[in-house]
Design a protein around this motif. Structure first.
Motif, PDB file in Angstrom:
ATOM      1  N   ILE A 183     -24.209  28.647   6.315  1.00 40.00           N
ATOM      2  CA  ILE A 183     -22.661  28.588   4.995  1.00 40.00           C
ATOM      3  C   ILE A 183     -22.800  29.935   4.835  1.00 40.00           C
ATOM      4  O   ILE A 183     -21.881  29.965   5.503  1.00 40.00           O
ATOM      5  CB  ILE A 183     -23.147  27.190   3.789  1.00 40.00           C
ATOM      6  CG1 ILE A 183     -23.785  26.264   4.223  1.00 40.00           C
ATOM      7  CG2 ILE A 183     -21.591  27.545   2.935  1.00 40.00           C
ATOM      8  CD1 ILE A 183     -23.395  24.876   5.231  1.00 40.00           C
ATOM      9  N   MET A 184     -23.282  30.405   3.855  1.00 40.35           N
ATOM     10  CA  MET A 184     -23.004  31.435   3.561  1.00 40.35           C
ATOM     11  C   MET A 184     -23.422  32.476   4.779  1.00 40.35           C
ATOM     12  O   MET A 184     -24.726  33.291   3.893  1.00 40.35           O
ATOM     13  CB  MET A 184     -23.144  32.209   1.852  1.00 40.35           C
ATOM     14  CG  MET A 184     -22.067  31.662   1.248  1.00 40.35           C
ATOM     15  SD  MET A 184     -22.451  31.519  -0.867  1.00 40.35           S
ATOM     16  CE  MET A 184     -23.601  29.828  -0.735  1.00 40.35           C
ATOM     17  N   LYS A 185     -22.799  32.771   5.372  1.00 35.44           N
ATOM     18  CA  LYS A 185     -23.469  33.869   7.141  1.00 35.44           C
ATOM     19  C   LYS A 185     -23.889  35.635   6.732  1.00 35.44           C
ATOM     20  O   LYS A 185     -24.495  35.761   6.871  1.00 35.44           O
ATOM     21  CB  LYS A 185     -22.387  33.383   8.099  1.00 35.44           C
ATOM     22  CG  LYS A 185     -23.225  31.694   8.473  1.00 35.44           C
ATOM     23  CD  LYS A 185     -21.973  31.511   9.846  1.00 35.44           C
ATOM     24  CE  LYS A 185     -22.194  29.808   9.909  1.00 35.44           C
ATOM     25  NZ  LYS A 185     -22.736  30.363  11.181  1.00 35.44           N
ATOM     26  N   LEU A 186     -22.210  35.357   5.923  1.00 40.29           N
ATOM     27  CA  LEU A 186     -22.291  37.321   5.893  1.00 40.29           C
ATOM     28  C   LEU A 186     -23.827  37.631   4.428  1.00 40.29           C
ATOM     29  O   LEU A 186     -24.006  38.060   4.377  1.00 40.29           O
ATOM     30  CB  LEU A 186     -21.450  38.025   5.785  1.00 40.29           C
ATOM     31  CG  LEU A 186     -20.475  37.947   7.148  1.00 40.29           C
ATOM     32  CD1 LEU A 186     -18.633  38.253   6.458  1.00 40.29           C
ATOM     33  CD2 LEU A 186     -20.757  38.543   8.078  1.00 40.29           C
ATOM     34  N   PRO A 218     -21.233  34.907  12.961  1.00 37.11           N
ATOM     35  CA  PRO A 218     -20.797  34.506  11.584  1.00 37.11           C
ATOM     36  C   PRO A 218     -19.370  33.802  11.784  1.00 37.11           C
ATOM     37  O   PRO A 218     -19.145  33.276  11.301  1.00 37.11           O
ATOM     38  CB  PRO A 218     -20.058  35.744  10.861  1.00 37.11           C
ATOM     39  CG  PRO A 218     -21.034  36.845  11.193  1.00 37.11           C
ATOM     40  CD  PRO A 218     -21.283  36.569  12.583  1.00 37.11           C
ATOM     41  N   SER A 269     -19.696  26.577  10.668  1.00 34.38           N
ATOM     42  CA  SER A 269     -20.432  25.007  10.646  1.00 34.38           C
ATOM     43  C   SER A 269     -19.811  24.316  10.662  1.00 34.38           C
ATOM     44  O   SER A 269     -18.709  24.012  10.280  1.00 34.38           O
ATOM     45  CB  SER A 269     -21.416  25.603   9.256  1.00 34.38           C
ATOM     46  OG  SER A 269     -21.912  23.677   8.938  1.00 34.38           O
ATOM     47  N   SER A 323     -16.109  29.421   3.536  1.00 35.55           N
ATOM     48  CA  SER A 323     -17.021  29.856   4.582  1.00 35.55           C
ATOM     49  C   SER A 323     -15.650  31.680   4.205  1.00 35.55           C
ATOM     50  O   SER A 323     -14.977  32.038   5.619  1.00 35.55           O
ATOM     51  CB  SER A 323     -16.294  28.973   5.784  1.00 35.55           C
ATOM     52  OG  SER A 323     -17.379  28.319   5.890  1.00 35.55           O
ATOM     53  N   GLU A 359     -16.009  34.985   3.462  1.00 33.30           N
ATOM     54  CA  GLU A 359     -16.614  35.847   3.596  1.00 33.30           C
ATOM     55  C   GLU A 359     -16.322  37.471   3.964  1.00 33.30           C
ATOM     56  O   GLU A 359     -15.788  37.397   4.931  1.00 33.30           O
ATOM     57  CB  GLU A 359     -18.483  35.865   3.800  1.00 33.30           C
ATOM     58  CG  GLU A 359     -18.903  34.657   3.561  1.00 33.30           C
ATOM     59  CD  GLU A 359     -20.131  34.752   3.843  1.00 33.30           C
ATOM     60  OE1 GLU A 359     -20.804  34.776   3.458  1.00 33.30           O
ATOM     61  OE2 GLU A 359     -20.323  34.449   5.485  1.00 33.30           O
ATOM     62  N   VAL A 396     -21.600  42.403   0.609  1.00 36.08           N
ATOM     63  CA  VAL A 396     -20.261  41.510   1.029  1.00 36.08           C
ATOM     64  C   VAL A 396     -20.207  41.166   0.041  1.00 36.08           C
ATOM     65  O   VAL A 396     -20.877  40.796  -0.450  1.00 36.08           O
ATOM     66  CB  VAL A 396     -21.714  40.605   1.522  1.00 36.08           C
ATOM     67  CG1 VAL A 396     -20.805  39.571   2.071  1.00 36.08           C
ATOM     68  CG2 VAL A 396     -22.372  41.367   2.978  1.00 36.08           C
ATOM     69  N   CYS A 435     -19.147  36.887  -1.085  1.00 42.94           N
ATOM     70  CA  CYS A 435     -18.455  35.441  -0.866  1.00 42.94           C
ATOM     71  C   CYS A 435     -17.014  34.725  -1.202  1.00 42.94           C
ATOM     72  O   CYS A 435     -17.993  35.132  -3.230  1.00 42.94           O
ATOM     73  CB  CYS A 435     -19.743  35.185  -0.375  1.00 42.94           C
ATOM     74  SG  CYS A 435     -20.735  35.315   0.579  1.00 42.94           S
TER      75      CYS A 435
END
Lengths: 398, 388
Positions: A229-232, B121, B125, B171, B173, B181, B183
């Motif tokens: 979900i928190m890819k980065l 990225p 999902s 999602s 980010e 990074v 989020c």
């Protein structure tokens, strides 16, 4: 001879620490060593010589009582240390959690910078204060850059739990992640909280985890994340762990998503060895593990930085509802003080107190309320001191 | 479009059958008394409901097939419209088709769609996309200790209600400085009020006494503070239900030592993920608990812990219980309560037999054996069924 005077008591807000040098430094150290070498307990211990410490062979450690059960447990720690003649002096710094100013906290941080090591109880975060007042514990960890929170969960022999043979080390990034306290309400009714993951901190914590695993002879490190979900963010964390893992070929590295991890922990916790993770998952996973081995009263925690180390109970509970009732479990705080003694290289004292605590834990009738028994804190501490005395060490009077 | 009360009123049905009176009676089988005919509720399009079926990846397709098999066996008036979503493709056409199908039918049953880590990225999902597009704001998971399954804890009965569309799963980010990074975790007032209201309404409907809000407001003061405030506001409108709150780390610790103290729990997205997985682990694992995602207009049913189960795919060892119980929730949603309770009873009687337990419960049974046993149990309880 140089000596330090400490004044503490319930009525004092600040500590008076006076060091009076009456002779040149070198002579002091020689005298101190001679004194130490000739002391009775050393003769009984054999060859073990405590390492040279500053200021006359005694270490000074900052003590932050905190709120709730903190003050009483730390009193017990001092009692045990005094009884065992541990060469540690405590500089007590009180932090008032009801005040909005940061002065108390700054004093505490300065004291820790001065001494290098601290033992603390949890400082309560009052919800009634405005949101600009940050969590004091968090401020302490970030100011001193205590980047690694290490918790070792082990099944204790005397404690009945549903799962047996648990031995998990949890290494949690302690300064960034969801605990950055960066939030804002740009549109009314919509709050954005920032979760920060940086490459430097992730590599640092991964390196710490692998180094610790190697030192303790552990075979596997698991990174816990939510990178689907928190890819980065968690993707970066995972990537850093993989990079560091490539430098430690003797240790297996794998990764697991946090929800699957918690599910596996409640069904088969024996599969985990060392776990490394960002801040929030670390919080949840360490509390699950603490619950598995018997509760918040049993597990000690340590926060390590490059220059400083702060020791406390692992699950950082204030325990307001059981404060001053003499029913809190002192095990976690006593074991945390043993970790502190290990850090100061006073390993013999550490193992002495640790063995005494574990022996006391084996006796079910001394178990406190959180373990399902009816014992009191003072009974447990008395029993610990009796066990220490029976080992034949040089001790003060009971 | 026909909107009558039953098939008796349907002119098309009456004309298409040669002998209407006998056609409405069930077929007489040799040696058995006449079985009970379950009355069908009003449905569109000839008394049969259409439900979107998204097989997903891993064990999804085989479990979905078992569900179809079981439904056909029990003569459940549900038709499945299968929509495949290919998780390896980067284009969003597949998932958009699926979303359109769900909008059309209103209800769906899905397996988990894998999120490939090797894709960039920007590739979100698919499951998350589905939930946010259809605004399925409430994810409800009911963890109950099942009688035949041995676990460390007994008598667990917890409903976890998790906000499904915002929170940490937004999602959003970005990497403003290389190596750093950010989020974003979004908490809004409207969504928090909505989920809290849903939680209290559900608690009231099911006769529950206590709702616990899970948060981390000591650290995330504004975000989780807002969530907690909204829960408190809604709680004041439901005086018969006790409301309390607990920090997420203490919650997980209490869950592993004394889970019987919890009743209904409401929480933002990420804590919901962790807590519902802990609850699922406590009652016996991912193969036992069904989950449901409810929105204003749509409902999607799936397994509670949303596992793809790639490692056990196509090996006939997956536990079908979660997916079958999810299909029972689906039937309840469609108001086909008779069929739902029939299938549920059969599943519970099968689970009690430890001979049939699959690998995740420590046994050696296979999926097909379990499904066969469920079908046997249904047949023996009497309703009209197809031949094997």
């Amino acid at each position: 001879m140089c000596f330090s005077t400490l004044l503490w008591g319930e009525g004092y807000d600040t500590t008076l620490f006076a060091t009076i040098w009456t002779k040149p430094v070198l002579l002091n150290i020689k005298l101190t060593l001679v004194l130490l070498l000739s002391s009775v307990h050393l003769q009984q211990q054999g060859e073990n010589i405590p390492p040279p410490a500053k200021y006359g062979g005694r270490h000074t450690v900052t003590l932050i009582p905190g709120d709730g059960i903190g003050p009483e447990l730390l009193n017990h720690v001092r009692e045990v240390f005094r009884f065992t003649c541990v060469p540690v002096d405590f500089e007590m710094v009180n932090v008032n959690s009801a005040l909005e100013t940061d002065d108390d906290m700054n004093n505490a941080i300065t004291a820790i910078r001065r001494n290098g090591v601290a033992l603390k109880g949890n400082i309560e975060t009052k919800h009634t204060l405005p949101a600009s007042v940050k969590s004091r514990n968090n401020v302490l960890r970030t100011s001193l850059d205590l980047y690694a929170n290490v918790m070792h969960c082990q099944s204790l022999p005397g404690v009945q739990t549903r799962h047996k043979n648990i031995d998990i080390m949890i290494i949690r990034e302690n300064t960034e992640g969801e605990y950055s306290s960066l939030e804002h309400e740009s549109v009314s009714g919509v709050v954005e909280s920032l979760k920060i993951i940086t490459r430097n901190n992730s590599i640092r914590i991964a390196d710490y985890a692998f180094k610790l695993a190697r030192e303790r002879g552990r075979r596997r490190v698991t990174a816990v994340h939510k990178a689907n979900i928190m890819k980065l963010g968690d993707g970066l964390f995972l990537q850093c762990c993989r990079e560091v893992a490539s430098g430690y070929p003797d240790i297996t590295f794998d990764s697991m998503i946090v929800d699957n991890t918690t599910m596996q922990l409640v069904s088969k916790p024996q599969q985990f060895d060392v776990m490394v993770m960002p801040n929030l998952y670390g919080n949840v996973v360490s509390n699950v593990c603490a619950g598995l081995v018997g509760g918040p009263g049993l597990v000690p925690g340590a926060n390590y930085g490059r220059d400083y180390a702060v020791f406390e109970t692992a699950t950082r509970n204030t325990g307001k509802s059981i404060a001053e009732k003499n029913i809190a479990n002192p095990t976690a705080m006593l074991l945390a003080s043993c970790l502190m003694l290990d850090h100061l290289n006073l390993n013999d004292y550490a193992s002495l107190i640790q063995n005494a605590v574990l022996t006391t834990m084996n006796e079910t009738r001394l178990h406190t309320a959180d373990l399902g028994g009816q014992g009191t804190t003072s009974e447990v501490v008395q029993s610990v001191m009796r066990v220490i005395q029976s080992k034949g060490q040089f001790t003060a009077e009971l | 479009v026909f909107r009558g009360k039953s098939r008796h009123d349907d002119p098309l049905y009456a004309r298409s059958v040669r002998n209407p009176e006998t056609a409405l009676q069930p077929p007489v089988t040799a040696g058995r008394s006449r079985p009970v005919r379950l009355p069908a509720p009003p449905a569109r399009y000839g008394g049969r409901h259409t439900v979107t079926l998204i097989p997903g990846d891993g064990i999804g397709p085989e479990l979905a097939k078992h569900v179809c098999e079981l439904f056909r066996f029990c003569c459940v008036p549900v038709d499945f419209e299968v929509v495949n979503v290919d998780s390896t493709k980067t284009s969003e056409d597949d998932i958009n088709n699926a979303i359109m199908a769900i909008r059309r039918n209103g209800v769906a049953l899905k397996g988990n769609i894998e999120t490939n880590h090797n894709l960039p990225p920007s590739h979100k999902s698919r499951n998350s996309l589905l939930r946010t597009t259809l605004d399925l704001y409430a994810s409800v998971m009911h963890s109950q200790s099942l009688p035949g399954v041995r676990t460390h804890h007994r008598n667990i009965d917890i409903i976890t209600i998790r906000e499904n569309t915002e929170g940490e799963y937004s999602s959003l980010e970005h990497e403003s400085v290389p190596g750093v990074v950010e989020c974003l975790k979004i908490i809004t007032r409207t969504k928090s009020l909505r989920i809290a209201d849903y939680a209290f309404r559900t608690a009231r409907e099911k006769g529950r006494r206590r709702v616990t809000a899970i948060h981390k407001a000591n650290i995330m003061k504004l975000g989780d503070g807002l969530f907690l405030e909204c829960c408190k506001e809604v709680a004041s409108g439901y005086p018969e239900i006790t409301f309390n709150s607990m920090i997420v780390d203490n919650t997980t610790m209490q869950l592993v030592s004394r889970p019987q103290q919890f009743d209904v729990m409401v929480m933002p997205n990420l804590y919901g993920n962790v807590v519902s997985n802990v609850c699922a682990g406590l009652v016996g694992g991912p193969g036992l608990v069904p989950g449901a995602n409810y929105g204003e207009n749509y409902a999607v049913f799936e397994t509670g812990t949303r596992n793809t189960g790639k490692s056990i795919a196509n090996k006939n060892t997956a536990n079908p219980t979660a997916m079958l119980l999810a299909s029972c929730l689906l039937l309840d949603h469609l108001k086909l309560h008779g069929y739902a309770s029939m299938i549920r009873k059969a599943i519970l009687s099968t689970i009690t037999d430890s001979q049939l337990h699959t690998a995740d419960l420590g046994g050696k049974g296979s999926t097909s054996e379990m499904v066969q046993s469920i079908m046997d149990a249904i047949q023996s309880s009497g309703p009209r069924t197809q031949r094997h």
